[in-house]
Design an enzyme around this catalytic site. Structure first.
Site, PDB file in Angstrom:
ATOM      1  N   GLU A 103       0.822  -1.197   0.000  1.00  0.00           N
ATOM      2  CA  GLU A 103       0.000   0.000   0.000  1.00  0.00           C
ATOM      3  C   GLU A 103       0.858   1.249   0.000  1.00  0.00           C
ATOM      4  O   GLU A 103       1.927   1.286   0.592  1.00  0.00           O
ATOM      5  CB  GLU A 103      -0.902  -0.015   1.237  1.00  0.00           C
ATOM      6  CG  GLU A 103      -1.736  -1.263   1.261  1.00  0.00           C
ATOM      7  CD  GLU A 103      -2.691  -1.328   2.432  1.00  0.00           C
ATOM      8  OE1 GLU A 103      -3.421  -2.314   2.505  1.00  0.00           O
ATOM      9  OE2 GLU A 103      -2.712  -0.407   3.258  1.00  0.00           O
ATOM     10  N   CYS A 118       3.840   8.160   1.102  1.00  0.00           N
ATOM     11  CA  CYS A 118       4.335   7.201   2.092  1.00  0.00           C
ATOM     12  C   CYS A 118       4.556   5.871   1.371  1.00  0.00           C
ATOM     13  O   CYS A 118       3.616   5.262   0.871  1.00  0.00           O
ATOM     14  CB  CYS A 118       3.292   7.082   3.204  1.00  0.00           C
ATOM     15  SG  CYS A 118       3.780   5.958   4.494  1.00  0.00           S
ATOM     16  N   CYS A 125       6.616  -7.320   7.691  1.00  0.00           N
ATOM     17  CA  CYS A 125       7.822  -6.875   8.410  1.00  0.00           C
ATOM     18  C   CYS A 125       8.171  -7.933   9.442  1.00  0.00           C
ATOM     19  O   CYS A 125       7.285  -8.516  10.069  1.00  0.00           O
ATOM     20  CB  CYS A 125       7.565  -5.530   9.090  1.00  0.00           C
ATOM     21  SG  CYS A 125       9.033  -4.875   9.929  1.00  0.00           S
ATOM     22  N   CYS A 129       6.932  -5.110  15.995  1.00  0.00           N
ATOM     23  CA  CYS A 129       6.668  -4.107  17.032  1.00  0.00           C
ATOM     24  C   CYS A 129       5.240  -4.332  17.536  1.00  0.00           C
ATOM     25  O   CYS A 129       4.334  -4.604  16.743  1.00  0.00           O
ATOM     26  CB  CYS A 129       6.840  -2.698  16.475  1.00  0.00           C
ATOM     27  SG  CYS A 129       8.521  -2.400  15.897  1.00  0.00           S
ATOM     28  N   CYS A 132       2.080  -2.362  15.945  1.00  0.00           N
ATOM     29  CA  CYS A 132       2.053  -2.123  14.502  1.00  0.00           C
ATOM     30  C   CYS A 132       1.346  -3.262  13.774  1.00  0.00           C
ATOM     31  O   CYS A 132       1.705  -4.427  13.937  1.00  0.00           O
ATOM     32  CB  CYS A 132       3.482  -1.986  13.991  1.00  0.00           C
ATOM     33  SG  CYS A 132       3.581  -1.881  12.190  1.00  0.00           S
ATOM     34  N   SER A 211      12.572   6.159   7.437  1.00  0.00           N
ATOM     35  CA  SER A 211      12.224   5.923   8.840  1.00  0.00           C
ATOM     36  C   SER A 211      12.664   4.518   9.231  1.00  0.00           C
ATOM     37  O   SER A 211      12.395   3.555   8.520  1.00  0.00           O
ATOM     38  CB  SER A 211      10.708   6.065   9.003  1.00  0.00           C
ATOM     39  OG  SER A 211      10.317   5.642  10.287  1.00  0.00           O
ATOM     40  N   LEU A 234      11.272   5.911  17.876  1.00  0.00           N
ATOM     41  CA  LEU A 234      11.800   5.707  19.234  1.00  0.00           C
ATOM     42  C   LEU A 234      10.731   5.130  20.168  1.00  0.00           C
ATOM     43  O   LEU A 234      10.920   4.072  20.747  1.00  0.00           O
ATOM     44  CB  LEU A 234      12.354   7.042  19.752  1.00  0.00           C
ATOM     45  CG  LEU A 234      13.158   6.957  21.042  1.00  0.00           C
ATOM     46  CD1 LEU A 234      14.451   6.186  20.844  1.00  0.00           C
ATOM     47  CD2 LEU A 234      13.471   8.364  21.566  1.00  0.00           C
ATOM     48  N   ASN A 311      -2.736   4.552  16.262  1.00  0.00           N
ATOM     49  CA  ASN A 311      -3.895   4.211  15.418  1.00  0.00           C
ATOM     50  C   ASN A 311      -4.346   2.798  15.760  1.00  0.00           C
ATOM     51  O   ASN A 311      -3.625   1.849  15.478  1.00  0.00           O
ATOM     52  CB  ASN A 311      -3.502   4.238  13.935  1.00  0.00           C
ATOM     53  CG  ASN A 311      -3.437   5.648  13.421  1.00  0.00           C
ATOM     54  OD1 ASN A 311      -4.304   6.464  13.687  1.00  0.00           O
ATOM     55  ND2 ASN A 311      -2.375   5.938  12.695  1.00  0.00           N
ATOM     56  N   CYS A 354      -1.062   5.720   9.748  1.00  0.00           N
ATOM     57  CA  CYS A 354       0.137   4.990  10.194  1.00  0.00           C
ATOM     58  C   CYS A 354      -0.248   3.684  10.866  1.00  0.00           C
ATOM     59  O   CYS A 354      -1.128   3.652  11.710  1.00  0.00           O
ATOM     60  CB  CYS A 354       0.870   5.794  11.271  1.00  0.00           C
ATOM     61  SG  CYS A 354       1.690   7.202  10.641  1.00  0.00           S
TER      62      CYS A 354
HETATM   63  N1  SAH Z   1       9.662   0.227   9.841  1.00  0.00           N
HETATM   64  C1  SAH Z   1       9.883   1.610   9.849  1.00  0.00           C
HETATM   65  C2  SAH Z   1       8.999   2.389   8.907  1.00  0.00           C
HETATM   66  C3  SAH Z   1       7.579   1.981   8.814  1.00  0.00           C
HETATM   67  S1  SAH Z   1       6.582   2.276  10.228  1.00  0.00           S
HETATM   68  C4  SAH Z   1       9.790   2.165  11.246  1.00  0.00           C
HETATM   69  O1  SAH Z   1       9.360   1.449  12.146  1.00  0.00           O
HETATM   70  O2  SAH Z   1      10.198   3.310  11.427  1.00  0.00           O
HETATM   71  C5  SAH Z   1       6.255   4.019  10.086  1.00  0.00           C
HETATM   72  C6  SAH Z   1       5.882   4.702  11.412  1.00  0.00           C
HETATM   73  O3  SAH Z   1       4.551   4.352  11.817  1.00  0.00           O
HETATM   74  C7  SAH Z   1       6.798   4.307  12.533  1.00  0.00           C
HETATM   75  O4  SAH Z   1       7.196   5.406  13.302  1.00  0.00           O
HETATM   76  C8  SAH Z   1       5.921   3.388  13.323  1.00  0.00           C
HETATM   77  O5  SAH Z   1       6.380   3.273  14.605  1.00  0.00           O
HETATM   78  C9  SAH Z   1       4.575   4.028  13.195  1.00  0.00           C
HETATM   79  N2  SAH Z   1       3.460   3.148  13.539  1.00  0.00           N
HETATM   80  C10 SAH Z   1       3.375   1.824  13.338  1.00  0.00           C
HETATM   81  N3  SAH Z   1       2.198   1.348  13.793  1.00  0.00           N
HETATM   82  C11 SAH Z   1       1.528   2.390  14.303  1.00  0.00           C
HETATM   83  C12 SAH Z   1       0.232   2.546  14.893  1.00  0.00           C
HETATM   84  N4  SAH Z   1      -0.590   1.515  15.054  1.00  0.00           N
HETATM   85  N5  SAH Z   1      -0.128   3.776  15.278  1.00  0.00           N
HETATM   86  C13 SAH Z   1       0.679   4.836  15.097  1.00  0.00           C
HETATM   87  N6  SAH Z   1       1.902   4.752  14.545  1.00  0.00           N
HETATM   88  C14 SAH Z   1       2.324   3.537  14.140  1.00  0.00           C
HETATM   89 FE1  SF4 Z   2       8.153  -3.124  11.160  1.00  0.00          FE
HETATM   90 FE2  SF4 Z   2       8.175  -0.459  11.494  1.00  0.00          FE
HETATM   91 FE3  SF4 Z   2       5.958  -1.904  12.005  1.00  0.00          FE
HETATM   92 FE4  SF4 Z   2       8.059  -2.103  13.625  1.00  0.00          FE
HETATM   93  S1  SF4 Z   2       6.816  -0.260  13.270  1.00  0.00           S
HETATM   94  S2  SF4 Z   2       6.822  -3.830  12.838  1.00  0.00           S
HETATM   95  S3  SF4 Z   2       9.746  -1.934  12.192  1.00  0.00           S
HETATM   96  S4  SF4 Z   2       6.932  -1.630  10.037  1.00  0.00           S
END
Ligand code: SAH
Ligand code: SF4
Length: 380
Positions: A103, A118, A125, A129, A132, A211, A234, A311, A354
């Site tokens: 996407e 984006c 991935c 995390c 996410c 990122s 972070l 989110n 996000c």
């Molecule tokens: N893997 C990379 C880039 C993709 S994630 C990274 O982790 O930086 C892009 C951004 O969206 C990151 O800062 C991530 O922490 C944030 N993100 C992921 N899931 C989210 C969620 N459910 N709500 C808000 N931000 C989120």
């Molecule tokens: Fe992967 Fe970024 Fe999502 Fe973490 S926040 S699972 S590194 S896409």
């Protein structure tokens, strides 16, 4: 020896020119017995004009166009779905080589002056995390350079060629879609080089942001190979909490991540800032003590802080803090001499915010059919 009839297997695959960097394109033209300068002509057709038909490339001779049609192709990802949100955000679901989906989201800002795309770097991935939704689907594969730049190509094309639109349809790119870009380094860096190249998308280094959740050795390599803006996910300023949210922290802890940021900045010619992304999760990392820890940690680092309200997605187990709580957090940072912006959630109604970029990983179940069904309903 009897003459062999060419079969599908024995016919050499046509080379996809879409993801080729300038050097690769030059090497391609030399290899087929043509002049090097053809590379920049071809790149302009592909990336400025959005053209994928050699026959339409009128400044190339007819024999060359025919030769190219035999040996090469310009193949972008297939558009499975294109949607526009009420707030102007546009989203594309793209089908890549093996039938997986990724996407891409275009987010307008500043009264349409800025249009940030984006871009995804992987299908799924591996870093898992805890907050996410991409992480929850697991890792399928790395995207190729053509599939990464193909997302910019599709977005740009859907708005029309650069010469017609006057303006650039895409003014900024953030590698913040699905996947961890630094774990797909060999494809992400050439794609970003195309974003910066004048014969590609001609974006300035400050307008292309990668990122990362903190793959420290690759941050160092990135600083040696290309000059783009860096954002660090972070989300917590102490190792215990960060490890809970970003398991990669076990391998590269906060101290070594911040040190890598300093090294990265020391390689940038201008006075660049690191963007610190901090997803605010209710009662997890949104309290005053967290703001204080964050402010102390970042005291020495030239950076700007971007607060992203979590989110929600089904079964995440986490909640979004209230708007007031996000603003309180911002104020605590401000009182400690740190400015932070709160990222407004965009494209919620088309699942483009996000962490909602789930895409679909191909599997042997009926997911594909279910997915097509669900997006058709969305599109109605
Ligand atoms: N893997 C990379 C880039 C993709 S994630 C990274 O982790 O930086 C892009 C951004 O969206 C990151 O800062 C991530 O922490 C944030 N993100 C992921 N899931 C989210 C969620 N459910 N709500 C808000 N931000 C989120
Ligand atoms: Fe992967 Fe970024 Fe999502 Fe973490 S926040 S699972 S590194 S896409």
């Amino acid at each position: 020896m009897p003459e062999q009839t060419p079969t599908a297997e024995s016919t050499p695959q046509r080379q996809n020119l879409l993801g080729m960097s300038r050097e690769q394109m030059e090497a391609f033209f030399l290899a087929i017995g043509e002049k090097k300068f053809r590379a920049s002509q071809m790149m302009k057709w592909i990336h400025h004009e959005g053209c994928d038909d050699f026959a339409a490339m009128t400044n190339l001779s007819k024999p060359l166009r025919e030769k190219l049609a035999r040996l090469a192709e310009v193949r972008g990802p297939g558009v499975v779905y294109e949607g526009a949100s009420n707030d102007g955000t546009r989203k594309w679901v793209l089908e890549v080589e093996d039938g997986s989906y990724v996407e891409t989201v275009l987010i307008p800002a500043d009264n349409g002056k800025r249009r940030t795309l984006c871009v995804s770097s992987q299908v799924g991935c591996s870093l898992d995390c805890s907050f996410c939704s991409t992480g929850k689907q697991g890792f399928q594969r790395n995207l190729t350079a053509a599939e990464i730049i193909g997302q910019v190509w599709v977005a740009q094309r859907s708005v029309g060629p650069r010469r017609d639109s006057g303006n650039r349809p895409v003014t900024n790119v953030v590698m913040m879609g699905m996947g961890e870009p630094l774990l797909n380094y060999d494809n992400v860096v050439p794609a970003m080089k195309l974003m910066l190249d004048d014969n590609g998308y001609g974006l300035s280094k400050r307008r292309v942001t990668l990122s990362t959740s903190g793959v420290v050795p690759m941050i160092d390599k990135l600083g040696d190979d290309i000059d783009v803006s860096l954002a660090i996910s972070l989300h917590a300023a102490n190792d215990e909490l960060r490890t809970e949210l970003v398991p990669l922290n076990r391998k590269y802890n906060i101290r070594c991540l911040i040190d890598a940021c300093h090294r990265y900045l020391s390689k940038c010619a201008d006075n660049r800032l690191i963007t610190i992304e901090y997803t605010l999760i209710k009662d997890v990392n949104d309290q005053q003590q967290h703001a204080e820890e964050l402010a102390t940690l970042l005291d020495e680092l030239p950076c700007k802080i971007n607060l992203i309200p979590f989110n929600p997605f089904p079964h995440s187990g986490y909640e979004k803090p209230s708007r007031n709580q996000c603003m309180r957090f911002q104020q605590w940072l401000y009182d400690l001499k740190h400015t932070a912006t709160i990222r407004t959630t965009r494209g919620d109604d088309i699942d483009a915010a996000c962490g909602q970029l789930v895409g679909q990983v191909k599997d042997r179940t009926k997911r594909h059919a279910r997915y097509i069904q669900s997006i058709q309903i969305d599109a109605d």
